[in-house]
Scaffold this active site. Structure first.
Site, PDB file in Angstrom:
ATOM      1  CE  LYS A  57     -78.973 -92.772  16.468  1.00  0.00           C
ATOM      2  NZ  LYS A  57     -79.758 -91.631  16.915  1.00  0.00           N
ATOM      3  CE  LYS A  86     -74.178 -91.367  10.106  1.00  0.00           C
ATOM      4  NZ  LYS A  86     -75.602 -91.304  10.391  1.00  0.00           N
ATOM      5  CE  LYS A 104     -74.769 -84.166  16.665  1.00  0.00           C
ATOM      6  NZ  LYS A 104     -76.230 -84.017  16.760  1.00  0.00           N
TER       7      LYS A 104
HETATM    8  P1  AMP Z   1     -78.080 -85.498  13.857  1.00  0.00           P
HETATM    9  O1  AMP Z   1     -76.777 -85.080  14.440  1.00  0.00           O
HETATM   10  O2  AMP Z   1     -78.173 -86.984  13.686  1.00  0.00           O
HETATM   11  O3  AMP Z   1     -79.259 -84.899  14.523  1.00  0.00           O
HETATM   12  O4  AMP Z   1     -78.072 -84.939  12.376  1.00  0.00           O
HETATM   13  C1  AMP Z   1     -78.424 -83.601  12.053  1.00  0.00           C
HETATM   14  C2  AMP Z   1     -78.341 -83.386  10.573  1.00  0.00           C
HETATM   15  O5  AMP Z   1     -76.989 -83.564  10.116  1.00  0.00           O
HETATM   16  C3  AMP Z   1     -79.187 -84.362   9.753  1.00  0.00           C
HETATM   17  O6  AMP Z   1     -79.787 -83.664   8.663  1.00  0.00           O
HETATM   18  C4  AMP Z   1     -78.200 -85.370   9.239  1.00  0.00           C
HETATM   19  O7  AMP Z   1     -78.599 -85.965   8.021  1.00  0.00           O
HETATM   20  C5  AMP Z   1     -76.959 -84.491   9.033  1.00  0.00           C
HETATM   21  N1  AMP Z   1     -75.735 -85.298   9.153  1.00  0.00           N
HETATM   22  C6  AMP Z   1     -75.320 -86.017  10.227  1.00  0.00           C
HETATM   23  N2  AMP Z   1     -74.140 -86.642   9.972  1.00  0.00           N
HETATM   24  C7  AMP Z   1     -73.801 -86.301   8.685  1.00  0.00           C
HETATM   25  C8  AMP Z   1     -72.685 -86.620   7.842  1.00  0.00           C
HETATM   26  N3  AMP Z   1     -71.678 -87.385   8.259  1.00  0.00           N
HETATM   27  N4  AMP Z   1     -72.658 -86.080   6.591  1.00  0.00           N
HETATM   28  C9  AMP Z   1     -73.667 -85.280   6.162  1.00  0.00           C
HETATM   29  N5  AMP Z   1     -74.743 -84.946   6.913  1.00  0.00           N
HETATM   30  C10 AMP Z   1     -74.817 -85.443   8.152  1.00  0.00           C
END
Ligand code: AMP
Ligand code: TRP
Length: 332
Positions: free
Chosen positions: A111, A194, A197
């Protein structure tokens, strides 16, 4: 006693990775555990957020939780900044965690990128706040996607060091719950990256706010290779895009890649992509419809968050006092 805690950042549109890696598992766990699900707005501001968009995104993640099937009356849904214990315990953990530990965090490196000197101090200390989120409730199990594994290892290190330093058996060793076929959903444009967002291309991800038409288009345009699908998962080796689409199908259908390939092995993407698009629309459309309905009444969403915050506080407050006592901080 087992207690679940997990968090999702209100930063931009939720996508299929968030759903398959995390939120869907949140729903499944609520029958067996006491569950606390948090919209982590304090984590969001570790990188710049427009204030109006932040509050909108906080309500949207709340709506997504409920629309996906989390019951805010049996479990707890709230936003992090409403419960002061998170920030307080994070400070204590800033004094427990070591610089060397944080220097190893790959998410910070990704990041902060090349502009490390210009990253916020909050972005660096992010994992300490995450440890505080979980341990403020003495949660024992944390459902997350694969990418959060390193942060949970750090949470265990912090808990262990706190317990050792103060000679107590206070914090539990948190167990990550990383399960299902969708623990690491990849970008639709590049099967080695991956789904995220922050990817500049919105063609790379399917979001909760996409229409049925958007979903079908994105899947039709998803990067693939020219070969037909193999008939068993070994044949997906070296084919990251194919492996990703098959994995997404399996996760959405609640089955395994092996059984998807039993059905589609030998067939080309011309057959497979429309089937995947139909399945994705079938699973996601009801959620996005319900989200839209909930978002039309923001007062109701704010009331759900306030009620969740009250109930979260009732759990965290006695724990916070015990922690203060252990550390030698006087509290009423
Ligand atoms: P975040 O959007 O970073 O707050 O992520 C929220 C949840 O979604 C966390 O548990 C992440 O590990 C999961 N997550 C985010 N991106 C992915 C992805 N590409 N595949 C699987 N899980 C994800
Ligand atoms: N860091 C997590 C992510 O980006 C979000 C998060 C914050 C979290 N606090 C948490 C996840 C506590 C699990 C438990 O996905």
């Amino acid at each position: 006693m087992n207690r679940i805690f997990s968090g999702v950042q209100p930063t931009g549109d939720l996508h299929l990775g968030n759903y398959l890696g995390a939120i869907r598992n949140f729903v499944d766990l609520q029958n067996d555990y006491e569950c606390i699900y948090c919209v982590v707005d304090l984590h969001a501001i570790t990188v710049w957020q427009d204030p109006r968009e932040l509050s909108h995104a906080t309500r949207e993640v709340t709506a997504a939780f409920i629309a996906a099937g989390i019951d805010p009356t049996t479990g707890i849904i709230f936003n992090q900044s409403q419960v002061a214990a998170h920030a307080q315990l994070a400070w204590i953990f800033n004094c427990v965690a070591r610089l060397g530990w944080l220097n190893r965090m790959t998410q910070f490196k990704e990041k902060a990128g090349k502009h490390r000197e210009n990253a916020s101090v909050g972005l660096y200390a992010y994992p300490n706040l995450m440890a505080a989120d979980i341990l403020a409730y003495k949660a024992t199990h944390v459902p997350v996607g694969e990418d959060q594994k390193q942060h949970l290892e750090l949470t265990r290190d912090i808990a262990q060091k706190f317990n050792n330093d103060f000679g107590v058996e206070f914090f539990p060793m948190v167990e990550p719950l990383i399960f299902g076929e969708g623990t690491r959903v990849m970008s639709l444009r590049d099967g080695t990256k991956k789904m995220s967002k922050s990817d500049p291309s919105n063609q790379s991800r399917i979001t909760f706010t996409d229409s049925a038409d958007d979903i079908a288009k994105k899947i039709r345009r998803a990067k693939t290779d020219p070969d037909a699908l193999p008939s068993d998962p070994d044949g997906l080796e070296g084919r990251p895009e194919a492996a990703n689409l098959v994995g997404i199908y399996a996760a959405l259908a609640g089955t395994t890649s092996a059984s998807v390939l039993k059905e589609f092995g030998g067939r080309g993407f011309g057959d497979f992509k429309p089937a995947l698009a139909d399945l994705a629309v079938e699973k996601l459309s009801p959620i996005s419809d319900e989200m839209r309905r909930l978002m039309a009444d923001p007062v109701n969403i704010d009331a759900i968050l306030a009620d969740g915050a009250d109930r979260a506080c009732a759990i965290a407050d006695p724990i916070r006092k015990e922690i203060n006592d252990i550390v030698g901080l006087i509290s009423a």
